[in-house]
Motif scaffolding. Structure first.
Motif, mmCIF file in Angstrom:
data_model
loop_
_atom_site.group_PDB
_atom_site.id
_atom_site.type_symbol
_atom_site.label_atom_id
_atom_site.label_comp_id
_atom_site.label_asym_id
_atom_site.label_seq_id
_atom_site.Cartn_x
_atom_site.Cartn_y
_atom_site.Cartn_z
ATOM 1 N N UNK A 12 0.847 -1.181 0.000
ATOM 2 C CA UNK A 12 0.000 0.000 0.000
ATOM 3 C C UNK A 12 0.886 1.235 0.000
ATOM 4 N N UNK A 13 0.317 2.333 -0.462
ATOM 5 C CA UNK A 13 1.022 3.618 -0.538
ATOM 6 C C UNK A 13 0.468 4.521 0.560
ATOM 7 N N UNK A 14 1.352 5.037 1.401
ATOM 8 C CA UNK A 14 0.905 5.883 2.502
ATOM 9 C C UNK A 14 1.877 7.046 2.701
ATOM 10 N N UNK A 15 1.312 8.198 3.003
ATOM 11 C CA UNK A 15 2.120 9.364 3.333
ATOM 12 C C UNK A 15 2.130 9.571 4.840
ATOM 13 N N UNK A 16 3.140 10.259 5.318
ATOM 14 C CA UNK A 16 3.211 10.607 6.740
ATOM 15 C C UNK A 16 4.221 11.721 6.938
ATOM 16 N N UNK A 17 4.264 12.232 8.156
ATOM 17 C CA UNK A 17 5.269 13.210 8.558
ATOM 18 C C UNK A 17 5.554 12.955 10.028
ATOM 19 N N UNK A 26 10.614 14.895 8.707
ATOM 20 C CA UNK A 26 9.690 15.832 9.352
ATOM 21 C C UNK A 26 8.743 16.424 8.305
ATOM 22 N N UNK A 27 9.155 16.354 7.034
ATOM 23 C CA UNK A 27 8.330 16.830 5.926
ATOM 24 C C UNK A 27 7.333 15.755 5.511
#
Length: 150
Positions: A12-17, A26-27
């Motif tokens: 799965x594709x997931x974004x986070x910071x 941190x970005x």
């Protein structure tokens, strides 16, 4: 009868910071996660059972992980709701983005702990979660083992 481990892999594709982190993570950024789920149990020996010889049907394991992890986290952005990222999360949600707010810093380590809890709660009797491997990049991953968490 012997105990057998079976593994099913997911992606799965997931974004986070990572709020407060001192590096690039941190970005807001994303990963193509790969999750390996290993369960352990005894193959079914009842000759009248439609799943004779299986520990758990791979389709049944897929349903659990798909509903609780893959469908939830795929193409979402994960933020720790206990940080100022909550403001960014609210703005993204207003603009129609899929945002997940969690009670932890969304590192691979913490995500794999969360996933272990979710999967364990859904496994049928006699089947135990043995391990999880959450691969964040080609060379970086976090692992969870039941034996380490007793």
């Amino acid at each position: 009868m012997s105990k057998i481990r079976i593994t099913k892999q997911f992606s799965f594709e997931t974004g986070h910071a990572l709020y407060g982190y001192d590096g690039k993570c941190r970005n807001v950024h994303g990963h193509s996660y790969k999750l390996s789920v290993t369960v352990i149990g005894t193959p079914i020996t009842d000759t009248s059972h439609v799943k004779l010889g299986m520990v758990i049907d791979f389709g049944d394991l897929k349903k659990i992980v798909k509903e609780d992890i893959e469908d939830v986290f795929d193409h979402a952005t994960v933020f720790n709701k206990n940080t100022p990222h909550i403001e960014l999360a609210k703005e993204l949600e207003k603009r129609g983005h899929n945002v997940i707010l969690v009670d932890y810093q969304p590192t691979s380590e913490n995500m794999v702990i969360d996933f272990a809890k979710k999967i364990t709660s859904r496994l049928p009797e006699g089947i135990t979660l043995f391990s999880l491997k959450l691969q964040e990049t080609e060379t970086s991953f976090a692992e969870w083992y039941a034996s380490d968490n007793k």
